[in-house]
Design a protein around this motif. Structure first.
Motif: not given
Lengths: 402, 402
Positions: A241, A245, A251, A329, B321, B324-326, B328-329, B358-359, B361, B366-367
């Motif tokens: 999308x 980054x 977290x 990753x 968790x 979610x980090x992955x 967001x990146x 939740x995590x 942004x 959300x995938x």
């Protein structure tokens, strides 16, 4: 008759013109023979391409002896300092910057404006931005340059290939379409809008040298928030999308403090400017307060103030944890710190590097950690260069009529 | 004379032959007209290319009326079931699998072997693998197929574009070069070695349909360890050294239990098979014990056993968790669960999806979360298909002489 395939003669010529321009951009004044060597074409082919680029005004021939090499004198070529240029802008939380960069990569005009943008609302901020764009355009015009496009860096999420800022909480902007709102002469230019961390990473890729070490990296940039630009094989990762980054919301302590994003224990809660200053016991006061508060943090850390050092260690550790996850990753060659982190690097790096070493799966897997070479103008420079590269990629549509 | 540019006539013909083969591979029996429509060439051009591929033995013409469409009968084309095939192998912690896949994507031979490989040492394991490769080659040969190459999936880190397994702790292999050690007739074949999570992700990309949802995803595969394959714009992300996708070592609780990688609180310490079974109070006994223990975990979860459900919730939360980090990146379109996680998905997903929602942004970020469509043979299938695609990418070198 066959449909014209994408790799036609015309397409090949276009690509070769572009390769010649990049060869000159990468090497400075350079001879036809040296261009030929760099791009693997014969000298005869290069001469034909160069003639076309000279006629169209993209290259200039420098005086004899200026090439510094052997061969006939007068054959050193350089990119023009006239004609098309790129306009790059950054909308920061408390500043605006607009600059004009010519085809040779030189900054030819630059205007900054230090005013808090966080509560002004998009219309007022974009009105001021338009006026800066006009002033830079006028200044560039007086130097013989005309903008080929405008690219704007914003501290928020931008939908891929659009001018729509989906979410920039630190500006208070949500679903703000810059295309529809930017007025003035700038409005007639092709417009690109991109997250500021992405343009900062591109500036690092394009400006900090040609080494392979700089083609696979995570560039962390902090202003009020923390963002990152991920560059893989020399290409910016944008995500499905356009939201890739978002390192600030990785977290690092899942049960840590609540974050404005809805999550908890995000990196920004430990290494973001607000968290860092709070942990160090430093208050932000008035306009320009952030810059002053960060300077105070640096001063206290230099003086060995324990609260400041502890806050920076904690932030460095959080950065190391988030970046270790990212490194596991993505396996980047380097991690680069930019933005406000640059000035704090001496105190952040020990804890950051310690976590990174401990948490990457194999010794050969630890990325190099370095401080960004481009500096705080990276977002607007990356933006301006993105326009310049649009011209270098396919120059002829930007040629002046003869 | 100009150096032959990469986009010469010859190169264009090669590319068009490949496009015709992929059009047939993607559509099943198909007419020349339909191929022309799919790849944007004229019917005349396609006919010439098809004649060449028929002569070289890559395509076959099916009998009249088999195309199911309009137009002249007898014009439906399919990929041959003879000639070049891909051999794919998986070295698992307690199994070996070798299969042969023909150009049409059909599995034509497959042999598995359930023996613990963890303590046998590379020489013994690779001797058994060679013998399986020979048996599959013989079986494929009897069906008129000859291997064009061998690709091997391993549960460890493999240096990019090499056959060197840098680190496979669950096998006890370190710096093990498969190229130098693989004996038998298989040794004369072109060899590719890749992390099993990478081949599993490629199988998902290549076999699970053509939807755009499947071109940007993180494919999580768990066997003894947890790995991931990251696919971006239809390309596998390998990383600078080839070590990308180590999701199992993303920190989810930085002060959590020590991990064999040297870090602490890695995802594997919560959602890896050993951690999961330990938390559920299930012991692993003897050879084949893992499979039996996982079946017991599933049975207990179905029966509502609180320890089993708690262990699965904890694992699902840890996966959420890390992912979610992955997300967001990387901003992927989808997260896919494969390997041993498939059978546990009903109990993992609620906590996993909760953390992810939740995590990340922003709501649009959300995938989608789904279970892998390919199944437990994904690594060896991905491996075999990688060889098949080498042939489809540039078929002529694999043609039989006429």
């Amino acid at each position: 008759m066959a449909v014209v395939p994408p790799n036609s003669q015309q397409e090949m010529r276009r690509r070769n013109l572009s390769r010649v321009l990049y060869a000159v951009a990468g090497a400075g004044p350079v001879s036809r023979a040296s261009i030929a060597g760099r791009i693997g074409l014969t000298r005869a082919s290069v001469s034909t391409l160069v003639e076309e680029l000279l006629r169209a005004g993209f290259l200039v021939e420098l005086g004899p002896g200026r090439s510094g090499g052997v061969g006939r004198p007068g054959n050193a070529l350089a990119l023009t300092g006239l004609g098309p240029c790129g306009l790059g802008a950054e909308i920061g939380v408390d500043h605006l910057t607009v600059c004009a960069v010519d085809l040779g990569g030189r900054v030819r005009a630059r205007i900054g404006d230090e005013t808090p943008n966080g509560e002004a609302g998009p219309d007022s901020v974009l009105r001021r931005l338009s006026s800066l764009v006009d002033r830079v355009t006028t200044e560039a015009g007086a130097a013989g340059l005309r903008p080929a496009g405008l690219a704007v860096a914003v501290p928020g999420l931008v939908t891929r290939s659009s001018a729509n800022v989906v979410r920039a909480p630190n500006l208070g902007w949500y679903d703000t379409d810059l295309g529809a709102r930017l007025g003035g002469p700038g409005a007639s230019l092709p417009l690109t809008v991109e997250n500021e961390a992405n343009f900062a990473a591109l500036a690092e890729l394009w400006l900090a040298g040609e080494g392979s070490a700089r083609r696979d990296f995570i560039h962390v940039s902090a202003e009020v928030g923390i963002g990152a630009g991920v560059v893989i094989d020399g290409e910016l990762l944008r995500g499905t999308r356009g939201f890739a980054g978002e390192l600030g919301h990785v977290p690092v302590q899942p049960d840590g403090p609540r974050c404005a994003c809805g999550g908890s224990g995000c990196l920004e809660q430990y290494a973001g400017e607000a968290a860092l200053l709070r942990a160090a016991g430093i208050a932000v006061r008035g306009a320009g307060g952030r810059t002053a508060a960060l300077a105070r943090l640096r001063a206290r850390a230099s003086d060995g103030d324990e609260a400041a050092l502890r806050a920076l260690r904690r932030a460095g550790r959080a950065l190391g944890i988030a970046l270790a996850g990212a490194a596991n990753l993505l396996d980047p060659r380097a991690v680069l710190l930019g933005g406000a982190l640059t000035g704090l690097a001496p105190w952040l790096l020990p804890a950051l590097e310690g976590e990174l070493r401990q948490r990457t799966t194999t010794p050969g897997n630890v990325p190099e950690v370095a401080v960004s070479a481009v500096g705080s103008d990276a977002p607007s420079l990356g933006a301006a260069h993105s326009v310049v590269r649009t011209v270098l990629n396919d120059p002829l549509p930007y040629a002046v009529a003869h």
